[in-house]
Design a protein around this motif. Structure first.
Motif, PDB file in Angstrom:
ATOM      1  N   UNK A  96      43.959  22.517  73.869  1.00  0.00           N
ATOM      2  CA  UNK A  96      45.319  23.025  73.637  1.00  0.00           C
ATOM      3  C   UNK A  96      45.357  24.566  73.666  1.00  0.00           C
ATOM      4  N   UNK A  97      44.291  25.196  73.195  1.00  0.00           N
ATOM      5  CA  UNK A  97      44.262  26.659  73.156  1.00  0.00           C
ATOM      6  C   UNK A  97      43.391  27.231  74.269  1.00  0.00           C
ATOM      7  N   UNK A  98      43.276  26.492  75.359  1.00  0.00           N
ATOM      8  CA  UNK A  98      42.517  27.012  76.512  1.00  0.00           C
ATOM      9  C   UNK A  98      43.107  28.348  76.952  1.00  0.00           C
ATOM     10  N   UNK A  99      42.219  29.345  77.091  1.00  0.00           N
ATOM     11  CA  UNK A  99      42.689  30.667  77.488  1.00  0.00           C
ATOM     12  C   UNK A  99      43.279  31.455  76.335  1.00  0.00           C
ATOM     13  N   UNK A 100      43.263  30.846  75.151  1.00  0.00           N
ATOM     14  CA  UNK A 100      43.816  31.538  73.961  1.00  0.00           C
ATOM     15  C   UNK A 100      42.871  31.369  72.771  1.00  0.00           C
ATOM     16  N   UNK A 101      41.592  31.030  73.061  1.00  0.00           N
ATOM     17  CA  UNK A 101      40.593  30.874  72.002  1.00  0.00           C
ATOM     18  C   UNK A 101      39.358  31.671  72.420  1.00  0.00           C
ATOM     19  N   UNK A 102      38.924  32.594  71.545  1.00  0.00           N
ATOM     20  CA  UNK A 102      37.798  33.483  71.881  1.00  0.00           C
ATOM     21  C   UNK A 102      36.662  33.271  70.886  1.00  0.00           C
ATOM     22  N   UNK A 103      35.446  33.496  71.378  1.00  0.00           N
ATOM     23  CA  UNK A 103      34.265  33.428  70.516  1.00  0.00           C
ATOM     24  C   UNK A 103      33.365  34.630  70.795  1.00  0.00           C
ATOM     25  N   UNK A 104      32.672  35.045  69.764  1.00  0.00           N
ATOM     26  CA  UNK A 104      31.684  36.125  69.885  1.00  0.00           C
ATOM     27  C   UNK A 104      30.290  35.504  69.742  1.00  0.00           C
ATOM     28  N   UNK A 105      29.404  35.809  70.693  1.00  0.00           N
ATOM     29  CA  UNK A 105      28.029  35.310  70.574  1.00  0.00           C
ATOM     30  C   UNK A 105      27.074  36.511  70.556  1.00  0.00           C
ATOM     31  N   UNK A 106      26.118  36.523  69.635  1.00  0.00           N
ATOM     32  CA  UNK A 106      25.275  37.712  69.476  1.00  0.00           C
ATOM     33  C   UNK A 106      24.082  37.770  70.437  1.00  0.00           C
ATOM     34  N   UNK A 107      24.330  37.437  71.722  1.00  0.00           N
ATOM     35  CA  UNK A 107      23.289  37.596  72.758  1.00  0.00           C
ATOM     36  C   UNK A 107      24.012  37.628  74.094  1.00  0.00           C
ATOM     37  N   UNK A 108      23.243  37.863  75.165  1.00  0.00           N
ATOM     38  CA  UNK A 108      23.878  37.959  76.499  1.00  0.00           C
ATOM     39  C   UNK A 108      23.892  36.562  77.133  1.00  0.00           C
ATOM     40  N   UNK A 109      24.951  35.800  76.856  1.00  0.00           N
ATOM     41  CA  UNK A 109      25.085  34.455  77.442  1.00  0.00           C
ATOM     42  C   UNK A 109      25.047  34.577  78.968  1.00  0.00           C
ATOM     43  N   UNK A 110      24.588  33.545  79.691  1.00  0.00           N
ATOM     44  CA  UNK A 110      24.206  32.227  79.161  1.00  0.00           C
ATOM     45  C   UNK A 110      22.823  32.183  78.500  1.00  0.00           C
ATOM     46  N   UNK A 111      22.116  33.290  78.486  1.00  0.00           N
ATOM     47  CA  UNK A 111      20.803  33.258  77.822  1.00  0.00           C
ATOM     48  C   UNK A 111      21.000  33.118  76.316  1.00  0.00           C
ATOM     49  N   UNK A 112      20.055  32.449  75.700  1.00  0.00           N
ATOM     50  CA  UNK A 112      20.020  32.377  74.230  1.00  0.00           C
ATOM     51  C   UNK A 112      21.338  31.873  73.648  1.00  0.00           C
ATOM     52  N   UNK A 113      21.873  30.845  74.289  1.00  0.00           N
ATOM     53  CA  UNK A 113      23.110  30.229  73.788  1.00  0.00           C
ATOM     54  C   UNK A 113      22.962  28.724  73.778  1.00  0.00           C
ATOM     55  N   UNK A 115      23.850  24.737  71.986  1.00  0.00           N
ATOM     56  CA  UNK A 115      23.903  24.064  70.688  1.00  0.00           C
ATOM     57  C   UNK A 115      22.748  24.505  69.781  1.00  0.00           C
ATOM     58  N   UNK A 116      23.109  24.793  68.542  1.00  0.00           N
ATOM     59  CA  UNK A 116      22.069  25.171  67.573  1.00  0.00           C
ATOM     60  C   UNK A 116      21.677  26.629  67.639  1.00  0.00           C
ATOM     61  N   UNK A 117      22.181  27.336  68.659  1.00  0.00           N
ATOM     62  CA  UNK A 117      21.829  28.760  68.775  1.00  0.00           C
ATOM     63  C   UNK A 117      22.911  29.592  68.104  1.00  0.00           C
ATOM     64  N   UNK A 118      22.658  29.936  66.824  1.00  0.00           N
ATOM     65  CA  UNK A 118      23.628  30.775  66.120  1.00  0.00           C
ATOM     66  C   UNK A 118      22.885  31.627  65.104  1.00  0.00           C
ATOM     67  N   UNK A 119      23.562  32.708  64.694  1.00  0.00           N
ATOM     68  CA  UNK A 119      22.994  33.575  63.648  1.00  0.00           C
ATOM     69  C   UNK A 119      21.588  34.040  64.001  1.00  0.00           C
ATOM     70  N   UNK A 120      20.710  34.022  62.991  1.00  0.00           N
ATOM     71  CA  UNK A 120      19.364  34.586  63.160  1.00  0.00           C
ATOM     72  C   UNK A 120      18.540  33.843  64.187  1.00  0.00           C
ATOM     73  N   UNK A 121      18.865  32.573  64.399  1.00  0.00           N
ATOM     74  CA  UNK A 121      18.086  31.799  65.382  1.00  0.00           C
ATOM     75  C   UNK A 121      18.172  32.464  66.765  1.00  0.00           C
ATOM     76  N   UNK A 122      19.342  33.037  67.042  1.00  0.00           N
ATOM     77  CA  UNK A 122      19.521  33.699  68.338  1.00  0.00           C
ATOM     78  C   UNK A 122      18.563  34.881  68.447  1.00  0.00           C
TER      79      UNK A 122
END
Ligand code: GRF
Length: 223
Positions: A96-113, A115-122
């Protein structure tokens, strides 16, 4: 004035950076944060919201299916911002929010992204891989974890003596400058997600323009 809901599971420093950015925009701000939702009742992000008299809602993991969508509707949400939100957003909400939902990932995706890749694990994965460059990625959310169309990225050097903590802190400083501008650009409509599934418009902090050949952009962290 676009209406933003922020989903956060933790400290909420990215939430704070977005709130401060919109404050600095004053009357020219394209959006305002109406609601902060967390899956953790003790998330400091909720305290940050309450401090500014914003709606701050704990939506427990056992909340009924559809509760998130109802809450977003109740606040007539235009834009959903995932700022350190550790739960998977239900597919109907992502659609429903396609194109209107943003996320921040603390690495240079697609690397190190993924499932399960979040916070310090990254950051631990970046160090374990011996990467010399990490960074921050802001992307539109799609139904595949961390695989949505990328809006902006900024590199962060990895030091030989880095720990997950020191790297996380350096990446977080960049997140705090990159994320608000991406939220601002999507709210203004200067960055959009096309029907072709690709990002269009004028990218905030387009590294290609300010990269190693370009002028030393003021944004480049003082490394
Ligand atoms: C940030 O590192 C972000 O990249 C990741 O979760 C962390 C959130 O930190 N998604 P905060 O809650 O915004 O301080």
């Amino acid at each position: 004035m676009r209406r933003i809901a922020v989903l956060a599971s933790g400290n909420g420093s990215n939430l704070q950076a977005i709130l401060d950015h919109l404050d600095r925009q004053g009357s020219s701000a394209p959006a305002q944060v109406m609601l902060v939702i967390s899956d953790r009742a003790d998330a400091y992000a909720l305290a940050r919201a309450r401090r500014r008299d914003l709606a701050a809602t704990h939506l427990s993991r056992s909340a009924p299916e559809g509760a998130l969508e109802s809450l977003l509707d109740e606040y007539q949400t235009d834009l959903v911002v995932l700022a350190g939100y550790l739960r998977l957003v239900p597919a109907p909400v992502v659609r429903r929010w396609t194109g209107r939902m943003l996320n921040m990932h603390p690495a240079l995706l697609p690397a190190f992204g993924g499932h399960g890749m979040y916070g310090h694990r990254v950051h631990e994965a970046v160090l374990a891989a011996g990467a010399r460059l990490s960074g921050a990625t802001v992307h539109f959310v799609s139904e595949q974890f961390d695989r949505g169309p990328i809006i902006a990225q900024w590199p962060v050097p990895v030091h030989l003596d880095d720990t997950a903590d020191t790297l996380a802190e350096r990446v977080l400083r960049v997140e705090h400058r990159l994320f608000p501008w991406c939220v601002d650009a999507v709210a203004r409509g200067t960055v959009t997600l096309g029907a072709d599934g690709r990002v269009h418009g004028t990218l905030p902090y387009d590294f290609a323009r300010f990269g190693v050949e370009g002028p030393r952009h003021p944004f480049v962290p003082d490394e």
